[in-house]
Design a protein around this motif. Structure first.
Motif, short mmCIF file in Angstrom:
data_model
loop_
_atom_site.label_atom_id
_atom_site.label_comp_id
_atom_site.label_asym_id
_atom_site.label_seq_id
_atom_site.Cartn_x
_atom_site.Cartn_y
_atom_site.Cartn_z
N ILE A 236 0.84 -1.20 0.00
CA ILE A 236 0.00 0.00 0.00
C ILE A 236 0.87 1.25 0.00
N LEU A 237 1.93 1.24 0.78
CA LEU A 237 2.84 2.38 0.80
C LEU A 237 3.55 2.52 -0.55
N GLY A 238 3.89 1.40 -1.18
CA GLY A 238 4.48 1.46 -2.51
C GLY A 238 3.52 2.07 -3.52
N SER A 239 2.24 1.79 -3.36
CA SER A 239 1.23 2.37 -4.26
C SER A 239 1.16 3.88 -4.09
N LEU A 240 1.18 4.34 -2.83
CA LEU A 240 1.17 5.78 -2.58
C LEU A 240 2.43 6.43 -3.14
N ALA A 241 3.57 5.80 -2.92
CA ALA A 241 4.83 6.36 -3.42
C ALA A 241 4.83 6.46 -4.94
N LEU A 242 4.27 5.45 -5.60
CA LEU A 242 4.17 5.49 -7.05
C LEU A 242 3.28 6.65 -7.49
N GLY A 243 2.18 6.87 -6.79
CA GLY A 243 1.31 7.99 -7.11
C GLY A 243 2.00 9.33 -6.94
N LEU A 244 2.80 9.47 -5.89
CA LEU A 244 3.52 10.72 -5.66
C LEU A 244 4.54 10.98 -6.77
N LEU B 96 12.82 8.18 -6.05
CA LEU B 96 11.76 7.46 -6.75
C LEU B 96 11.89 7.64 -8.26
N ALA B 97 12.16 8.86 -8.69
CA ALA B 97 12.21 9.15 -10.12
C ALA B 97 13.40 8.48 -10.81
N ARG B 98 14.47 8.25 -10.06
CA ARG B 98 15.64 7.61 -10.67
C ARG B 98 15.33 6.19 -11.12
N ARG B 99 14.45 5.52 -10.44
CA ARG B 99 14.21 4.11 -10.73
C ARG B 99 12.85 3.82 -11.34
N ILE B 100 11.95 4.80 -11.30
CA ILE B 100 10.59 4.55 -11.80
C ILE B 100 10.27 5.60 -12.86
N PRO B 101 10.10 5.18 -14.11
CA PRO B 101 9.74 6.14 -15.16
C PRO B 101 8.29 6.58 -15.00
N PRO B 102 7.92 7.72 -15.59
CA PRO B 102 6.52 8.16 -15.54
C PRO B 102 5.59 7.12 -16.17
N ILE B 103 4.35 7.14 -15.74
CA ILE B 103 3.33 6.26 -16.33
C ILE B 103 2.76 7.00 -17.53
N ASP B 104 3.38 6.82 -18.66
CA ASP B 104 3.00 7.56 -19.86
C ASP B 104 3.70 6.91 -21.06
N PRO B 105 3.04 5.97 -21.74
CA PRO B 105 1.64 5.55 -21.59
C PRO B 105 1.45 4.54 -20.46
#
Length: 488
Positions: free
Chosen positions: A428-436, A459-468
Motif C-alpha cells: 500500500i505504501l508502494g502504491s502511494l509512493a508510485l502515485g507521488l 523514486l524518479a531515478r528508478r521509476i519512469p513516468p506512467i506515460d503511456p
C-alpha cells in the motif's frame, strides 16, 4: 554473535543467512552444570515433567523409562502440523531464539543441543515447518516439533533454498543428526520461539513502514502545497503524547524549507492534518511492542526450569505466549491504521476535486490512459484484507488438551498474521509512493523542501513516468523498496 548476550531484532534478520554463533567457555560450563543438576534430580527420583512423565493432559502417567525412547515419545505425537511451510528465514530466526533461551542454562538441556543449533545456523539449513498447529500455550509445540525432527534427520528441511528430506539436507550441510533424550526434546519444543521470532520480524517491518509513512506524508503535503502548521511544535506539544511529539519533530525535519502554495484550504483533510497524531499514536504503540519483544528475546521460555544453586526444579507457565499475543494484536491494529492512512492519502492524490486540479487518477491523458486507477483498486483490496484480519487473536481462547490447556493465548496466530499484514502494508505504501512520483509528471509542483525533494528524486531515478499506461505491479514493489529504505 554470542549466545551469552541478549538477542536483538537485527540478530534475527541476520540469521536468514549463515551466521557464526558462538558459545564461550563460561556458557558451556553453565550448560554442563545445569545438565549435571538434572541428572542429580532424576537420580533422587524427583518428578520432572517430560523426563519422568507423559505430556500435557497425560502428565499423570509415567513416561518411557529409556530417555532416548522418551524423546520419540515427546516428538512423535506432535507430527500433526498442516498447511504450507513457513518461510525458511523465519524458521532460522526461530531456531536462533530457541538457542538463546536454552543457552541461559535454566532448561537442563544437554550442551550438545545448543551447540547443534549454533552449528545449524552457520549453514543454510532450515527445518521445514508447517504453518498451522500451534496455540502458543505450551509453547509452539507442533511447529518446534517439526524443527526438532528435522534436526534429527526426520521429515524435511531446506538447504540453499531447496526442499529435501532432512537427512539429505543435514548430510549436504555437513551436520550430523541430533541425538536427543526426553528432556532435550521437550526443551526444544516447550517454548514460544516461533511466536517471538514472528513478532520481532513483524515489528521490524512495521517500524520500516511507519517511518516510510512519515516521509511519504511529508512528500504529499509538499507536492500539494499544504501549509505545514499542522506540525507546529507549539500545537503538538499541547497534544502531550510523546509519540506525536517525536513524529512531528521528524516530519518537520523532512519538511524543513517547505513553502506553502497559499492555494490550499485553511484546514486539510484529516489524512494530512491529523497525520502527526495518528502516526504518533502508532509510535507509542510500537514502543510498547518494542518492550515485549525485548523481554521475549531476553527471557527463558520453557517448563520446568532448573535452579542448581537452590536445588530446585520449578514447574510453571513460562511457555505461555500471552504478552506476544497482546503485542501482536496491537501491532495488527497499527498496521491496519497505517494502511488506512496511506490508502486515503492515495485517494486524495488521485481526486481532481481535492488534489489541486491534477488530472483524475493522475492519468497523463485521461480516457486514453488511466494512470493510477488499477493501483488504487488494488490498494483498496489490500486495505480490506488488513481490516478483515485485524480481529484480535489474543483473547479468542479455546480449551484444549483435555482442559489442561483450558485457556490459551493464540499468540502464534497473532504474530504470524501481523507479519503477513506488514507485507501488505508495504505494498500500500508502494502504491502511494508510485502515485507521488506520477503526480509531478502530470503537473504537481516540484518539492520545495530538500528532504522531500531527495525522496522524490530517489523514486524518479528508478521509476519512469506512467506515460503511456503499463502494468504497474513491479513498479509498486520498487516504490515500496525505495520508500521503506530511504533515509538510511
Amino acid at each position: 554473535m554470542n549466545l551469552a548476550a541478549p538477542l536483538t531484532v537485527d540478530d534475527l534478520l541476520a540469521a536468514r543467512d549463515p551466521v557464526p554463533v558462538g558459545l564461550d567457555a563460561a556458557l558451556r560450563d553453565r550448560l554442563a552444570e545445569g545438565r549435571d543438576f538434572l541428572g542429580k534430580v532424576l537420580g533422587d527420583d524427583r518428578a520432572v515433567y517430560g523426563a519422568t512423565t507423559g505430556f500435557g493432559a497425560l502428565v499423570g502417567y509415567a513416561g518411557r523409562a529409556d530417555q532416548r525412547d522418551q524423546a520419540d515419545n515427546t516428538l512423535a505425537h506432535l507430527g500433526a502440523g498442516q498447511g504450507p511451510d513457513l518461510d525458511p528465514a523465519l524458521v532460522r530466526a526461530t531456531m536462533l531464539v530457541r538457542a538463546r533461551s536454552l543457552a541461559q542454562a535454566a532448561s537442563g538441556v544437554s550442551p550438545h543441543v545448543v551447540e547443534a543449533l549454533a552449528a545449524m545456523l552457520g549453514t543454510t539449513f532450515a527445518p521445514a515447518v508447517p504453518r498451522y498447529g500451534s496455540v502458543g500455550a505450551s509453547g509452539d509445540l507442533i511447529p518446534l516439533g517439526a524443527a526438532a525432527q528435522a534436526l534429527r534427520g526426520r521429515g524435511y528441511a531446506y538447504l540453499d533454498g531447496e526442499r529435501m528430506p532432512a537427512a539429505d539436507a543435514l548430510e549436504r550441510a555437513g551436520l550430523t543428526p541430533l541425538p536427543l533424550d526426553g528432556r532435550d526434546a521437550l526443551a526444544l519444543v516447550n517454548g514460544t520461539s516461533l511466536t517471538t521470532a514472528a513478532l520481532a520480524l513483524a515489528l521490524h517491518a512495521a517500524r520500516d513502514a511507519h517511518r516510510a509513512a512519515q516521509h511519504l506524508t511529508c512528500l504529499l503535503a509538499d507536492l500539494l502545497g499544504c501549509d505545514p502548521q499542522f506540525l507546529d511544535e507549539r500545537l503538538i506539544r499541547r497534544f502531550a503524547h510523546p509519540g506525536a511529539i517525536d513524529v512531528a519533530d521528524a516530519m518537520r525535519t523532512t519538511l524543513a524549507g517547505v513553502v506553502p502554495s497559499g492555494d490550499r484550504p485553511l484546514q486539510e483533510p484529516y489524512s494530512v492534518r491529523c497525520s502527526p497524531q495518528l502516526l504518533g499514536a502508532a509510535e507509542d504503540a510500537l514502543r510498547y511492542v518494542d518492550g515485549v519483544v525485548a523481554a521475549d528475546l531476553a527471557g527463558v521460555s520453557d517448563n520446568p526450569l532448573f535452579f542448581p544453586g537452590d536445588d530446585a526444579v520449578v514447574h510453571g507457565g513460562n511457555f505461555f505466549g500471552q504478552p506476544a499475543a497482546f503485542a501482536a494484536d496491537l501491532l495488527s491494529s497499527v498496521v491496519a491504521q497505517l494502511g488506512n492512512l496511506a490508502e486515503r492519502q492515495l485517494d486524495l492524490l488521485v481526486d481532481p476535486h481535492r488534489n489541486g486540479g491534477l488530472p483524475p487518477m493522475l492519468a497523463a491523458g485521461p480516457g486514453q490512459q488511466h494512470g493510477l486507477q488499477g493501483v488504487q483498486l488494488a490498494s483498496t483490496a489490500l486495505v480490506a484484507e488488513l481490516r478483515r484480519d485485524a480481529m484480535p487473536a489474543g483473547m479468542q481462547s479455546l480449551p484444549t488438551n483435555l482442559h489442561n490447556q483450558d485457556v490459551i493465548p493464540l499468540g502464534t496466530q497473532a504474530a504470524l498474521r501481523a507479519l503477513d499484514q506488514s507485507a501488505l502494508l508495504r505494498l500500500i505504501l508502494g502504491s502511494l509512493a508510485l502515485g507521488l512520483r506520477q503526480a509531478v509528471h502530470v503537473g504537481a509542483r516540484r518539492p520545495t523542501a530538500a528532504g522531500t525533494g531527495a525522496l522524490l528524486a530517489a523514486l524518479a531515478r528508478r521509476i519512469p513516468p506512467i506515460d503511456p499506461d503499463r502494468p504497474l505491479e513491479a513498479d509498486v514493489r520498487t516504490a515500496a523498496d525505495i520508500s521503506l529504505n530511504w533515509g538510511f
